[in-house]
Design a protein around this motif. Structure first.
Motif, PDB file in Angstrom:
ATOM      1  N   ARG A 241     -11.670   4.238  33.546  1.00 54.86           N
ATOM      2  CA  ARG A 241     -12.683   3.598  34.414  1.00 54.86           C
ATOM      3  C   ARG A 241     -12.897   2.147  34.021  1.00 54.86           C
TER       4      ARG A 241
ATOM      5  N   TYR B  19     -12.151   3.101  39.960  1.00 56.02           N
ATOM      6  CA  TYR B  19     -12.824   1.801  39.971  1.00 56.02           C
ATOM      7  C   TYR B  19     -14.296   1.987  40.331  1.00 56.02           C
TER       8      TYR B  19
ATOM      9  N   SER C 199     -16.085  -0.521  35.610  1.00 59.80           N
ATOM     10  CA  SER C 199     -14.942  -1.447  35.696  1.00 59.80           C
ATOM     11  C   SER C 199     -15.443  -2.860  35.967  1.00 59.80           C
TER      12      SER C 199
ATOM     13  N   GLU D 164     -15.302   0.472  46.564  1.00 57.45           N
ATOM     14  CA  GLU D 164     -14.134   0.562  45.680  1.00 57.45           C
ATOM     15  C   GLU D 164     -13.021  -0.414  46.061  1.00 57.45           C
TER      16      GLU D 164
ATOM     17  N   ALA E  15      -9.873   0.125  35.403  1.00 60.77           N
ATOM     18  CA  ALA E  15      -9.430   0.343  36.798  1.00 60.77           C
ATOM     19  C   ALA E  15      -9.535  -0.919  37.656  1.00 60.77           C
ATOM     20  N   GLU E  16      -8.606  -1.017  38.598  1.00 58.71           N
ATOM     21  CA  GLU E  16      -8.562  -2.143  39.546  1.00 58.71           C
ATOM     22  C   GLU E  16      -9.111  -1.676  40.882  1.00 58.71           C
TER      23      GLU E  16
END
Ligand code: SAH
Length: 274
Positions: free
Chosen positions: A140, A150, A154, A243, A143-144
């Motif tokens: 997490r 994400y 993040s 997201e 994450a992109e």
């Protein structure tokens, strides 16, 4: 001394020498560094760090382990052992003469997120941090946008740090073995923030709000904070979900909100993480 691992202190002791070796070799430790270890436990990482001749201080909550560590490492009088709660510990006070600290820890999983943000309150006196965490949390953090992992963690961690998953660590590397996979994350605080944010609390609030209803579009989730047109005026599609929104776009959205609006509309939000 034998020590029965205490669940309430999140004690899972590392005993896999290959993992310890891999972690130690990824540190590129130098004798001039000032190292801080959080939660040394029975010294699985402390011992090889000291053996490298490093300048090290440790912070341990469990008083029985503090007694154990003092005895075990009595041959290293320069090792400072702080018997304290890392969540309340003033790490900045350890950094003398503008030096930067290098932080390491196999962290108790139940306090890892607040502890990381506590450390990041003083990000300017930290060179880097290597942490063993639940793999899920590391995923997490790193994450992109566009990924299911994400989220708030993040965006906020990437605002403060460059994040990198170094490697995974299986449950059997610990005693007792946790139920989940773990991983090592490397966090390097940015010298300059990567995006311009007028008010960090505001960014946090927008991110919390957007992800608290992650299946909703921005138009709906941010409705109380930002008008549709204002979102579009930034070139951001209000039909997107949180997201899909980058840190840079979250920063631009939060810069639109006036302080007064935040006071009026955010009373009922979940507690902030920073
Ligand atoms: N580093 C050791 C121990 C990891 S277990 C190893 O890898 O084997 C986590 C350690 O963090 C335990 O020693 C536990 O007592 C300690 N700990 C738990 N909560 C803490 C807190 N709030 N502050 C400092 N240490 C804490």
């Amino acid at each position: 001394m034998t020590h029965t691992p205490r669940k309430r202190f999140g004690q899972n002791f590392l005993h896999d020498h290959n993992i310890i070796y891999s972690l130690l070799s990824s540190l590129n430790a130098q004798t001039k560094d000032h190292w801080i270890e959080i939660g040394p436990g029975m010294g699985a990482l402390t011992e090889p760090l000291l053996a490298q001749g490093l300048n090290l201080e440790v912070v341990e909550l469990d008083r029985d382990l503090v007694v154990y560590l003092k005895d075990k490492f009595k041959a290293y009088p320069h090792l400072k052992i702080h018997s304290a709660d890392a969540l309340r510990f003033d790490f900045a006070a350890l950094a003398k003469d503008n030096e930067k600290l290098r932080v390491i820890g196999n962290l108790p999983y139940n306090i890892s997120t607040p502890l990381m943000f506590h450390l990041l309150d003083n990000a300017n006196c930290i060179e880097d941090m290597h942490f063993m965490l639940q793999k899920e949390v590391v995923d997490r953090i790193c994450a992109e946008p566009g990924s299911k992992k994400y989220g708030r963690l993040s965006v906020m961690m990437q605002y403060y740090c460059k994040t990198e998953l170094l490697f995974d660590v299986p449950p059997e590397s610990f005693d007792p073995a946790p139920k989940v996979m773990s991983a090592i994350v490397k966090l390097v605080p940015h010298a300059q923030p990567p995006v311009e944010v007028n008010n960090l609390k505001m960014l946090n609030r927008v991110v919390v709000q957007a992800f608290s209803q992650r299946r909703k579009t921005l138009r709906n989730s941010l409705k109380k904070l930002i008008e549709d047109e204002a979102i579009s005026s930034l070139g951001i599609d209000p039909n997107l979900r949180a997201e899909m929104i980058s840190l840079a776009d979250f920063a631009r959205l939060s810069n639109l909100i006036r302080e007064e609006e935040l006071e009026e509309n955010c009373d009922n939000l979940p507690h902030s993480i920073c």
